[in-house]
Design a protein around this motif. Structure first.
Motif, mmCIF file in Angstrom:
data_model
loop_
_atom_site.group_PDB
_atom_site.id
_atom_site.type_symbol
_atom_site.label_atom_id
_atom_site.label_comp_id
_atom_site.label_asym_id
_atom_site.label_seq_id
_atom_site.Cartn_x
_atom_site.Cartn_y
_atom_site.Cartn_z
ATOM 1 N N SER A 55 84.658 13.978 -69.873
ATOM 2 C CA SER A 55 83.260 13.543 -69.853
ATOM 3 C C SER A 55 83.000 12.396 -70.802
ATOM 4 O O SER A 55 81.923 11.803 -70.798
ATOM 5 C CB SER A 55 82.335 14.708 -70.223
ATOM 6 N N TYR A 56 83.964 12.058 -71.646
ATOM 7 C CA TYR A 56 83.849 10.957 -72.603
ATOM 8 C C TYR A 56 82.593 11.080 -73.482
ATOM 9 O O TYR A 56 81.931 10.114 -73.808
ATOM 10 C CB TYR A 56 83.837 9.598 -71.879
ATOM 11 N N GLY A 57 82.279 12.320 -73.852
ATOM 12 C CA GLY A 57 81.157 12.560 -74.762
ATOM 13 C C GLY A 57 79.789 12.453 -74.126
ATOM 14 O O GLY A 57 78.766 12.568 -74.808
ATOM 15 N N TYR A 73 82.849 16.215 -64.895
ATOM 16 C CA TYR A 73 83.497 15.570 -63.754
ATOM 17 C C TYR A 73 84.623 16.463 -63.245
ATOM 18 O O TYR A 73 85.336 17.101 -64.031
ATOM 19 C CB TYR A 73 84.063 14.207 -64.151
ATOM 20 N N LEU A 74 84.795 16.493 -61.928
ATOM 21 C CA LEU A 74 85.879 17.252 -61.311
ATOM 22 C C LEU A 74 86.658 16.339 -60.377
ATOM 23 O O LEU A 74 86.097 15.412 -59.775
ATOM 24 C CB LEU A 74 85.325 18.443 -60.512
ATOM 25 N N HIS A 75 87.954 16.619 -60.249
ATOM 26 C CA HIS A 75 88.825 15.839 -59.368
ATOM 27 C C HIS A 75 89.480 16.805 -58.382
ATOM 28 O O HIS A 75 90.097 17.787 -58.778
ATOM 29 C CB HIS A 75 89.880 15.093 -60.187
ATOM 30 N N ILE A 76 89.313 16.521 -57.105
ATOM 31 C CA ILE A 76 89.828 17.387 -56.040
ATOM 32 C C ILE A 76 90.909 16.626 -55.282
ATOM 33 O O ILE A 76 90.652 15.552 -54.730
ATOM 34 C CB ILE A 76 88.691 17.790 -55.083
ATOM 35 N N TYR A 77 92.106 17.173 -55.268
ATOM 36 C CA TYR A 77 93.241 16.541 -54.586
ATOM 37 C C TYR A 77 93.731 17.505 -53.505
ATOM 38 O O TYR A 77 93.847 18.715 -53.737
ATOM 39 C CB TYR A 77 94.375 16.251 -55.567
ATOM 40 N N PHE A 78 94.054 16.987 -52.322
ATOM 41 C CA PHE A 78 94.559 17.874 -51.274
ATOM 42 C C PHE A 78 95.509 17.128 -50.346
ATOM 43 O O PHE A 78 95.391 15.914 -50.154
ATOM 44 C CB PHE A 78 93.421 18.547 -50.507
#
Length: 261
Positions: free
Chosen positions: A150-152, A157-162
């Protein structure tokens, strides 16, 4: 008698011409003409939808895929078109038909829905790859969800890889594929900003996360307006990236399998 009939007809024609009836008939004829023209212009098998698509495409800057603000492009263009036509005092019948056509073009098969369930998206993804999975004896797709920095800022934030093939299936099918792929080696991804949460009645998944998609990748290529979008799950990704939909994270990566075992 002939002269009398001629005079009678002349008198009636004059009286009729001076009455309101000819004006009413003319108005009815003009109204029917305009309705016929409008219906013909916006007929379901016409070219108006294609014209709107081409207009939207030509209006985009060349680097649209790199412009973050354009993730709401469809909604912005639709509103701009409506406002411009209303300002020009376009006939209400034409405006109604045009609004319907715009909605059909921009909302076709879920482009501007309110929410997209991650479960629904991944189930559609699995259905689209089930035949390939059966041919290659895949048990499940590779699905990963990781939390970003989140850089403060306090924003999550979420990252979804598939990917249609899991690492375990890859290792089982070839001795040359023993290593685990990095997140970036998977074919598809979505990067999201969490904007809220919602409690559920599911004992195993008590809270859904509501997210905005700010970046997405299909087949190793960043999502762009001129991409060929064919399948249901691809349309859902496009809805999230270009439309106004929120992604609802309502599942876990381990929930999904092809179902052959």
């Amino acid at each position: 008698m002939e002269q009398t009939l001629q005079q009678l007809l002349a008198d009636r024609v004059t009286a009729y011409a001076q009455s309101d009836r000819p004006r009413a008939l003319i108005d009815e004829g003009i109204e029917k003409l305009f309705k016929d023209v409008v219906n013909d212009t916006f007929r379901s098998y016409g070219d108006f939808g294609s014209a709107i698509k081409e207009a939207l495409k030509s209006a985009l800057p060349a680097n649209v895929s790199d412009v973050f603000e354009l993730q709401r492009y469809n909604a912005l263009v639709a509103n701009a078109l409506r406002e411009r036509w209303e300002a020009a005092a376009v006939n209400s019948a034409i405006l109604e038909q045009a609004d319907k056509s715009i909605s059909e073009v921009l909302t076709g098969k879920g482009l501007l829905t309110d929410e997209v369930s991650l479960t629904k998206l991944l189930e559609a993804f699995i259905d689209d790859h089930k035949e390939q999975a059966a041919e290659n004896h895949w048990e499940r797709p590779e699905i990963r969800i990781s939390e970003g920095d989140s850089y403060g800022s306090g924003t999550k934030y979420l990252h979804i890889y598939f990917d249609p093939e899991s690492d375990s299936d890859r290792r089982g099918s070839s001795s040359y594929r023993s290593s685990t792929r990095s997140d970036y080696e998977l074919k598809h991804s979505m990067h999201v900003r969490v904007t809220g949460t919602r409690e559920t009645t599911d004992h195993f998944h008590k809270v859904d996360q509501l997210c905005e998609v700010y970046s997405a990748k299909l087949d190793d290529k960043k999502v762009a307006i001129n991409m060929q979008i064919v399948t249901e799950w691809e349309r859902l990704v496009a809805s999230l990236y270009f439309g106004s939909a929120l992604l609802v994270i309502d599942c876990d990566p381990d929930d999904f399998r092809y179902g052959f075992d």
